[in-house]
Design an enzyme around this catalytic site. Structure first.
Site, PDB file in Angstrom:
ATOM      1  N   ARG A 101       0.905  -1.361   0.173  1.00 25.50           N
ATOM      2  CA  ARG A 101       0.069   0.120  -0.013  1.00 25.50           C
ATOM      3  C   ARG A 101       0.855   1.283   0.028  1.00 25.50           C
ATOM      4  O   ARG A 101       1.442   1.417   1.016  1.00 25.50           O
ATOM      5  CB  ARG A 101      -0.952   0.017   1.287  1.00 25.50           C
ATOM      6  N   ASP A 128       6.724  -6.626   3.539  1.00 24.83           N
ATOM      7  CA  ASP A 128       6.640  -7.769   2.715  1.00 24.83           C
ATOM      8  C   ASP A 128       6.183  -7.616   1.314  1.00 24.83           C
ATOM      9  O   ASP A 128       6.133  -6.607   0.857  1.00 24.83           O
ATOM     10  CB  ASP A 128       5.627  -8.541   3.695  1.00 24.83           C
ATOM     11  N   ASP A 197      -1.730   1.125   7.603  1.00 31.31           N
ATOM     12  CA  ASP A 197      -2.744   1.789   7.422  1.00 31.31           C
ATOM     13  C   ASP A 197      -3.430   2.575   8.666  1.00 31.31           C
ATOM     14  O   ASP A 197      -4.577   2.657   8.818  1.00 31.31           O
ATOM     15  CB  ASP A 197      -4.255   1.049   6.996  1.00 31.31           C
ATOM     16  N   ASP A 275      -3.477 -12.409  15.613  1.00 33.00           N
ATOM     17  CA  ASP A 275      -3.977 -11.579  16.539  1.00 33.00           C
ATOM     18  C   ASP A 275      -5.287 -12.327  17.508  1.00 33.00           C
ATOM     19  O   ASP A 275      -5.271 -12.225  18.603  1.00 33.00           O
ATOM     20  CB  ASP A 275      -4.966 -10.346  15.909  1.00 33.00           C
TER      21      ASP A 275
END
Length: 432
Positions: A101, A128, A197, A275
């Protein structure tokens, strides 16, 4: 100590590369014999790939040693000589997990804008995916950040029904690699992890610096998070930016951990869904995190491996704190478990017990509360949470933002505790 450890790492890496090179030459030099020959060729090819990976890693270590040495020299000039026993602990690195991104620029711009010291808060961007355009964006920051690249980019073998989750497997692999770089290659004792993000608040660095000693001193804590899962405008008190809580739910989304915790988790790190794995009782071990009333991070990444899950319904409405709170000048010892639990239990169970209808219509309720709504089952929790506007999902029986089963939030300007009956002892993992 740091230089000595770095030299040992480089020496070990060199010996490993040399050994694998000799092994590769030996394997390639032997004549293949039938199936044994095929197997040896396959093994040699695997060794060659692994050797190439190690070479790339060694180059990354070498390229960044000089930058970190200059940062340390600048820190010593401005702060005076650092004692060996506090040298590493004094620095709080920020690890940015990046992939493909280019909007990582928004994250990095805010981090660099708000950080008070490049030496005290070095930014490590671990990328990555091998996305060239994103790499160019990160590299454009020069020595303002340390850019490292995950050398292993291949697909991961997964069972057929998990092919659609390939992204989650790669994320878990990347986290493991990146955290090993921070704690072992760069020899740091703590780290704050953000993703590409996330945008941070003006007091993001102040928040973590102030809470580091609490995390270090209380073994019943295992992280500090900048995130409030129920941090939408209608559910928080905008006048109480200084409010901090303990939570049994692992929030993520901008969080601090210590090297000791990584040493515990790394050997059993999961292949995917890291997570949710963190939220399992086997990992949490009844430990808690610290989280704020008003989030110190927000996410702007609707696009990702989760395909926008929760983003449109919840995440886009999370409020980012804009008021700078001088946390380092405050006494935060109230967050230590013994002090916190006594005050928390008293506040929750002395609150007026009301029905959910009383809150929804609220005509006869006087004052801002606090009020308590009691749930007694998984279904009643989910119904009440949904009707009061807070997130209703549970992970290993723990509600988002919950502490001792209690979820604290505002409803129409009144403080509300959605709580189990008094005398709560443990979570029921079947409530998931």
């Amino acid at each position: 100590m740091v230089r000595k450890k770095s030299s040992l790492i480089l020496c070990g890496a060199f010996l490993f590369v040399a050994w694998n090179a000799l092994l590769l030459l030996y394997l390639w030099g032997r004549p293949p014999i039938g199936r044994l020959g095929d197997e040896m060729i396959r093994l040699a090819e695997e060794v060659e790939v692994h050797l190439d990976t190690q070479k790339k890693l060694l180059k990354q270590i070498e390229s960044h040693r000089a930058v970190w040495a200059r940062q340390k020299d600048r820190l010593q000039k401005t702060q005076g000589p650092l004692r060996n026993d506090v040298d590493v602990e004094f620095i709080i690195p920020i690890l940015v997990i990046a992939c493909d991104r280019v909007t990582v620029k928004r994250s990095l711009d805010r981090l660099i804008m708000y950080r008070p010291s490049a030496e005290l808060y070095p930014i490590i961007v671990s990328q990555d995916c091998g996305h060239a355009e994103t790499a160019r964006v990160i590299s454009s920051y020069g020595e303002q950040v340390t850019h490292i690249k995950q050398p292993e980019l291949s697909d991961i073998k997964v069972r057929p029904e998990h092919r659609k989750f390939q992204g989650y497997y790669k994320i878990a692999r990347h986290y493991r690699w990146a955290l090993n770089q921070v704690f072992h290659t760069f020899s740091q004792s703590t780290v704050v992890i953000v993703e590409d993000d996330l945008e941070v608040a003006p007091d993001f660095f102040e928040y973590f610096r102030a809470l580091y000693p609490i995390l270090r001193s209380d073994p019943t804590l295992w992280c500090v998070s900048a995130w409030n899962d129920n941090g939408r405008d209608a559910l928080i008190d905008p006048s109480k930016a200084e409010l901090l809580y303990r939570t049994d739910f692992f929030p993520g989304l901008g969080w601090m951990l210590l090297k000791e915790l990584w040493d515990e988790l790394e050997p059993k790190w999961p292949s995917a869904f890291w997570d949710d794995w963190m939220r399992q009782p086997e990992q949490r071990k009844n430990r808690s995190c610290i989280r704020p009333e008003i989030s110190r991070t927000i996410t702007f990444g609707r696009k990702g491996v989760s395909l926008g899950q929760f983003f449109d319904q919840y995440l886009r409405y999370i409020r980012l704190n804009t008021e700078f709170v001088p946390f380092t000048k405050q006494d935060l010892s109230f967050l230590l478990k013994e002090k916190y639990d006594e005050i928390f239990i008293q506040e929750v169970y002395s609150a007026t017990l009301v029905k959910i209808e009383d809150l929804q219509h609220g005509g006869h309720l006087k004052g801002p509360g606090p009020y308590r709504v009691q749930y007694s089952s998984r279904d009643s929790f989910k119904v009440f949470a949904r009707n009061l506007g807070v997130m209703d999902d549970l992970k290993s029986g723990v509600p988002r933002t919950g502490y001792r089963g209690v979820v604290s939030f505002l409803h129409r300007g009144r403080r509300v505790f959605l709580a189990p009956p008094e005398g709560w002892t443990q979570y029921d993992i079947s409530w998931s």
